[in-house]
Design an enzyme around this catalytic site. Structure first.
Site, PDB file in Angstrom:
ATOM      1  N   CYS A  35      -1.625  -0.479  -6.716  1.00 10.86           N
ATOM      2  CA  CYS A  35      -1.671  -1.440  -7.890  1.00 10.86           C
ATOM      3  C   CYS A  35      -1.435  -2.808  -7.459  1.00 10.86           C
ATOM      4  O   CYS A  35      -1.121  -3.208  -6.364  1.00 10.86           O
ATOM      5  CB  CYS A  35      -0.329  -0.759  -8.745  1.00 10.86           C
ATOM      6  SG  CYS A  35      -0.380   0.625  -9.233  1.00 10.86           S
ATOM      7  N   GLY A  82       2.625   0.914  -4.562  1.00 15.71           N
ATOM      8  CA  GLY A  82       2.732   1.647  -3.204  1.00 15.71           C
ATOM      9  C   GLY A  82       2.748   3.012  -3.876  1.00 15.71           C
ATOM     10  O   GLY A  82       2.388   3.670  -4.880  1.00 15.71           O
ATOM     11  N   GLU A  83       3.240   3.681  -2.783  1.00 18.28           N
ATOM     12  CA  GLU A  83       3.585   5.319  -3.011  1.00 18.28           C
ATOM     13  C   GLU A  83       4.825   5.655  -2.152  1.00 18.28           C
ATOM     14  O   GLU A  83       5.125   5.397  -1.137  1.00 18.28           O
ATOM     15  CB  GLU A  83       2.366   5.905  -2.252  1.00 18.28           C
ATOM     16  CG  GLU A  83       0.970   5.797  -2.879  1.00 18.28           C
ATOM     17  CD  GLU A  83       0.714   6.476  -4.341  1.00 18.28           C
ATOM     18  OE1 GLU A  83       1.495   7.242  -4.588  1.00 18.28           O
ATOM     19  OE2 GLU A  83      -0.238   5.908  -5.016  1.00 18.28           O
ATOM     20  N   ASP A 104       5.496   8.770  -9.087  1.00 18.14           N
ATOM     21  CA  ASP A 104       6.601   8.226  -8.514  1.00 18.14           C
ATOM     22  C   ASP A 104       7.186   7.048  -8.958  1.00 18.14           C
ATOM     23  O   ASP A 104       8.175   6.550  -8.702  1.00 18.14           O
ATOM     24  CB  ASP A 104       6.130   7.907  -6.836  1.00 18.14           C
ATOM     25  CG  ASP A 104       5.012   7.085  -6.924  1.00 18.14           C
ATOM     26  OD1 ASP A 104       4.221   6.903  -7.861  1.00 18.14           O
ATOM     27  OD2 ASP A 104       4.670   6.641  -5.821  1.00 18.14           O
TER      28      ASP A 104
END
Length: 637
Positions: free
Chosen positions: A2, A75-76, A99
């Site tokens: 994102c 992010g992840e 998440d």
């Protein structure tokens, strides 16, 4: 994956909605699936979403039920399910399976210390409405970017890319002299600087907390890689542990609700990642590779062999050695001057991957983890020689030789001693800075105008290296070089290159070799497990014997190279001549116009190879041309 952006104001003012929307719109490529913004007293947050997990939930900005915390995040978090279970035990309930909600609840429960529980890549901002503070956090290795700046009005603006800040009308466009010095030396602007005065990158492994009235934001480190050698298992056990740890890091990065694949260059690192992906998946791994028409640069045959061995769904695209039509595109993609010419093929491989997948795993990080670059071997050899000669003798003797010895670019290798003499006169950190510089300090000094040197006030990019080196936790020269790369080259060049090129195509790239637990474990291994008898990545290669062919493991690394010297004597001759002989560079006041012309003439007549120097100057020229409204520092304008 994102993009995020935001504005924090003083006096409880709500930010201008149109400005915030403009800041979010310019990063639409980072998140084409959803976008939204929220305006609160004192803060505005906006977000662009590329949906990877749970497309039915996870919209951002996301706010807790009580309205206290609002999150925007890029992010992840790979261990989000484990964190969820712990938070559920503490009484939290989750509405979705992404998440983002995990991160928001983790902050709600643990506050800023939640970062120590996160395993992944991330940059995020949390607004605390109760305290009126914004919290910015960037992942440990700097995989995901985050920029910030304060305006003349006293507002804080931040975003995933510099272009989001540039969309704010109050951002200073005054060029930062130290950034220009860093860029010309290294090919990128090293963090925490940006190309503009007062605008900064939040450094890898750092966070900051700020409220209106605090003055200049101050970032603090929450993590660092430590090269202090720890007790290591024997070689066979260490190789087995490496394989298991990397397998775990790869498997964590295979969770996605969208198509997933991998970059495959045919080198050790990407081949190792693909082999582990194949072992963890019932379906063929989708792989992609870039080939070059020039055999000197092409490695696609090696990639094809690994694809055949592991029965991947493989695609490749061949590009010519004159694929320089991307120059202006890259200026737009990177926002700042960026001179790593491998950004061209990186852009193309991301373009190719996005035709099949939304997430791709890469092998980036293996060279930094296990001392794979040739320069580590050279630095080790120079360091041995340096240690045998007292400093009182070494500096004057080799310093004089380095100044007097001619620069013989076209001579046989054994006669090109000028750079070695210069390095032997220096201390470890200075010497390593010298070895990785794209444009040497001698050339930079000859290019700079007297007025620009005055603005630098004695600053040289080697100052950054000498400041960082003592933090490595080791006296070993190779470990210090690796640490310096983690702090400069990796976030400034490699990860920036991949993030911008991938996000330009709305592609998420995951890097298992930069899992922070894996990096920390590798850093503590003895140097002999990384670099042994001139063989870099020694233990990594040992751990994949039997999984990858020996001629893949032990062949000489090529990398994504392009023929710059030939380009500027051929198809880019007119472009290079225009950049160095007239226009923004000559008019900037930064350089001596006569010296720019001399470099061009010496390259054209074959007296010297200035291909890399000219490429760096060309990319700076194109940046200055695009940003015609930039404000030079007053005294050299």
């Amino acid at each position: 994956m994102c993009g995020l952006t935001g504005i924090v104001t003083g006096g409880g003012r709500r930010p201008d909605a149109a400005v915030l929307d403009a800041m979010n719109t310019v990063q639409a490529h980072r998140g084409p699936d959803q976008h939204d913004q929220i305006l609160l007293p004192g803060c505005g947050l906006a977000h662009r979403r590329l949906t990877i997990l749970d497309p039915t939930s996870g919209e951002q900005p996301m706010t807790t039920e009580d309205g206290r915390f609002t999150l925007v995040y890029n992010g992840e978090i790979y261990n989000y399910r484990e964190i969820n279970r712990e938070l559920e035990t503490a009484g939290y309930r989750f509405e979705g399976h992404c998440d983002t909600e995990t991160l928001l609840r983790a902050w709600q429960h643990w506050g800023a210390e939640c970062v120590h529980r996160l395993r992944g890549m991330f940059a995020f901002a949390v607004w605390d409405a109760k305290t009126g503070r914004i919290h910015l956090v960037r992942d440990r290795l700097g995989i995901k970017p985050l920029y910030y700046a304060t305006t003349a009005r006293g507002d804080l603006v931040f975003g995933s890319e510099l272009k989001t800040l540039m969309a704010h009308p109050d951002l200073s466009r005054r060029l930062e002299p130290r950034a220009i010095e860093g860029y010309l030396a290294l090919g990128y602007v090293p963090e925490p600087l940006s190309i503009f005065v007062g605008a900064y990158k939040l450094s890898a492994g750092h966070r900051l907390s700020w409220s209106a009235g605090d003055g200049e934001p101050r970032a603090e480190a929450y993590w660092d890689v430590d090269f202090a050698t720890r007790a290591a298992p024997n070689e066979a056990a260490a190789a087995e542990e490496l394989h298991a740890r990397l397998d775990d890091a790869v498997r964590m990065r295979l969770v996605a609700d969208v198509p997933l694949g991998a970059f495959l260059s045919g080198g050790v690192d990407s081949s190792a990642v693909v082999s582990l992906m194949a072992g963890a998946s019932d379906d063929p791994v989708k792989t992609c590779a870039i080939g070059f028409e020039e055999a000197t640069f092409d490695e696609s045959d090696y990639a094809r062999r690994i694809a055949d061995q592991y029965h991947t769904d493989h695609r490749e695209h061949r590009i010519s050695g004159d694929d320089f039509g991307l120059i202006d595109t890259l200026v737009d993609v990177y926002d700042e001057p960026f001179a790593d010419s491998s950004a061209l093929p990186t852009y193309r491989v991301c373009e190719l991957a996005r035709q099949q997948v939304t997430v791709a795993l890469s092998g980036d990080g293996g060279d930094e983890d296990f001392a794979g670059y040739r320069r580590y071997r050279l630095h080790a050899a120079e360091s041995r020689a340096r240690s045998r000669i007292p400093r009182a003798i070494r500096k004057p003797v080799f310093g004089t030789l380095g100044r007097l010895y001619p620069k013989l670019d076209r001579a046989p290798q054994f006669l090109r001693a000028k750079t070695t003499f210069q390095a032997l006169a220096m201390d470890t950190a200075e010497a390593y800075c010298h070895s990785v510089s794209m444009v040497s300090e001698d050339i930079r000094d000859s290019l700079y105008s007297p007025a620009f040197k005055q603005e630098l006030n004695g600053y040289r990019v080697r100052d950054l290296f000498t400041e960082l080196a003592p933090q490595a936790g080791s006296e070993d020269p190779v470990s210090i070089a690796q640490y310096l790369d983690y702090k400069t080259w990796l976030p400034g060049d490699i990860l920036t290159k991949v993030d911008r090129a991938s996000m330009a195509h709305s592609l998420e790239v995951r890097v298992p070799l930069l899992d922070h637990e894996f990096v920390g474990w590798a850093a503590g291994l003895p140097r002999d497990y990384k670099l042994r008898r001139g063989e870099g990545k020694y233990l990594l290669k040992k751990s994949f014997e039997g999984h990858l062919p020996n001629d893949i493991l032990y062949r000489q690394k090529k990398g994504f190279s392009v023929p710059l010297a030939d380009w500027f004597r051929g198809p880019l001759r007119d472009v290079g001549a225009a950049a160095l002989q007239s226009g923004p560079l000559a008019e900037s006041g930064i350089f001596e116009p006569e010296r720019l012309q001399r470099i061009w003439a010496d390259h054209q007549n074959g007296r010297s190879d200035y291909g890399t120097v000219i490429w760096s100057l060309l990319m700076l020229s194109r940046f200055l041309e695009r940003e015609a409204g930039v404000q030079p520092v007053a005294s050299y304008a």
